[in-house]
Design an enzyme around this catalytic site. Structure first.
Site, PDB file in Angstrom:
ATOM      1  N   SER A 147       0.605  -4.393   9.408  1.00  0.00           N
ATOM      2  CA  SER A 147       1.356  -3.367   8.683  1.00  0.00           C
ATOM      3  C   SER A 147       1.175  -2.037   9.396  1.00  0.00           C
ATOM      4  O   SER A 147       0.163  -1.814  10.068  1.00  0.00           O
ATOM      5  CB  SER A 147       0.844  -3.244   7.243  1.00  0.00           C
ATOM      6  OG  SER A 147       1.348  -2.074   6.619  1.00  0.00           O
ATOM      7  N   TYR A 160      -6.128  -2.417   1.485  1.00  0.00           N
ATOM      8  CA  TYR A 160      -4.928  -2.764   2.242  1.00  0.00           C
ATOM      9  C   TYR A 160      -4.998  -2.202   3.660  1.00  0.00           C
ATOM     10  O   TYR A 160      -4.782  -2.922   4.641  1.00  0.00           O
ATOM     11  CB  TYR A 160      -3.674  -2.259   1.537  1.00  0.00           C
ATOM     12  CG  TYR A 160      -2.400  -2.801   2.143  1.00  0.00           C
ATOM     13  CD1 TYR A 160      -2.046  -4.136   1.967  1.00  0.00           C
ATOM     14  CD2 TYR A 160      -1.553  -1.994   2.899  1.00  0.00           C
ATOM     15  CE1 TYR A 160      -0.889  -4.660   2.529  1.00  0.00           C
ATOM     16  CE2 TYR A 160      -0.398  -2.508   3.460  1.00  0.00           C
ATOM     17  CZ  TYR A 160      -0.075  -3.836   3.273  1.00  0.00           C
ATOM     18  OH  TYR A 160       1.062  -4.351   3.839  1.00  0.00           O
TER      19      TYR A 160
END
Length: 271
Positions: A147, A160
């Site tokens: 990501s 995350y």
């Protein structure tokens, strides 16, 4: 040249393959000729994805799997080998975006472990489950879906951002460790891509025209061709690399794309 993009005869495992980016990659891989093993926690979506693969003329196996359980991951890999006799490509896509944004002093041990396990440990379990098989065959590809938040910080997004950043390093370490045996590792680095999972956040999100140079965010289907390329012979000499698909968001930086303040020369001179 196009022959090198063909996946005919290949077998690919896709985790988190029932919805969103995973589903888009599953369909693209099948269209390119790959049989697909689809793993995810929820049986319904992966069974629907398997039906879509079979409608395209390829074989599919839906295996309900929680990638944070090494036992379940090992069982899924065994099912794949029993059914197809080989694993050519592993795509580690399963992740957990929806962890609460919690001040660090309020984050519990359990929240930390859950987020890191979902975003990093699961990829380790899956790679470990297939790596020896790939090494013994002298070929294989491991593709990790990271990501843009693995390359930058995010306020109170500890698990995350750290999990995805760790996934980038895991990719490089796999590349160094397995490359001599014919097994390569690479990463896909999506920016913000609207999916059903973020619909509830839509009103709070910036507009694409303000934030990315192309003026629109990528769609899940845009990730499919990247997965096909990295799974194919066309990328055989890519190892430890990352392909970012974010419409130029990282290049644009933290400010709106069109924001370029002019500082009068006199104000600089006064300093």
């Amino acid at each position: 040249m196009l022959d090198r993009l063909s996946l005919d005869g290949k077998v690919t495992i896709v985790t988190g393959g029932g919805t969103g980016l995973g589903r888009a990659m599953v369909v693209a891989l099948a269209r390119a000729g790959s049989d697909v093993v689809i793993a995810s926690r929820r049986p319904g979506p992966i069974q629907d994805a398997a039906a879509e693969v079979e409608a395209l003329g390829r074989r599919a196996l839906a295996v309900p799997t929680d990638v944070t359980s090494s036992d379940q991951v090992n069982a899924m890999a065994r099912q794949c080998l029993d059914e197809f006799g080989r694993v050519d490509v592993l795509i580690n896509n399963a992740a957990m975006l929806g962890a609460p944004r919690t001040p660090i002093w309020d984050m519990t041990d359990e929240e930390w472990r859950l987020g890191i396990d979902a975003n990093l440990t699961g990829a380790f379990y899956c790679a470990r489950a297939v790596a020896r098989h790939m090494v013994e065959r002298g070929q294989g590809k491991i593709i990790n879906v990271a990501s843009g938040f693995g390359l930058r910080g995010g306020r109170d997004m500890y698990t995350y951002t750290c999990g995805k950043g760790g996934l980038m390093q895991f990719t490089r370490t796999l590349a160094m460790s397995l490359g001599p045996y014919g097994v390569t590792a690479s990463a896909i680095v999506p920016g913000f891509i609207p999916t059903k999972g973020v619909e509830s956040m839509r009103d709070a999100l910036p507009t694409a025209a303000d934030r990315v140079p192309i003026g629109e965010f990528p769609k899940p289907a845009d990730v499919g061709p990247i997965a096909v390329f990295l799974a194919s012979a066309a990328s055989d000499y890519m190892n430890g690399e990352a392909i970012t698909i974010d419409s130029g968001g990282l290049a644009a930086g933290f400010a709106p794309t069109g924001h370029a303040p002019i500082i009068p020369l006199e104000s600089l001179q006064r300093r």
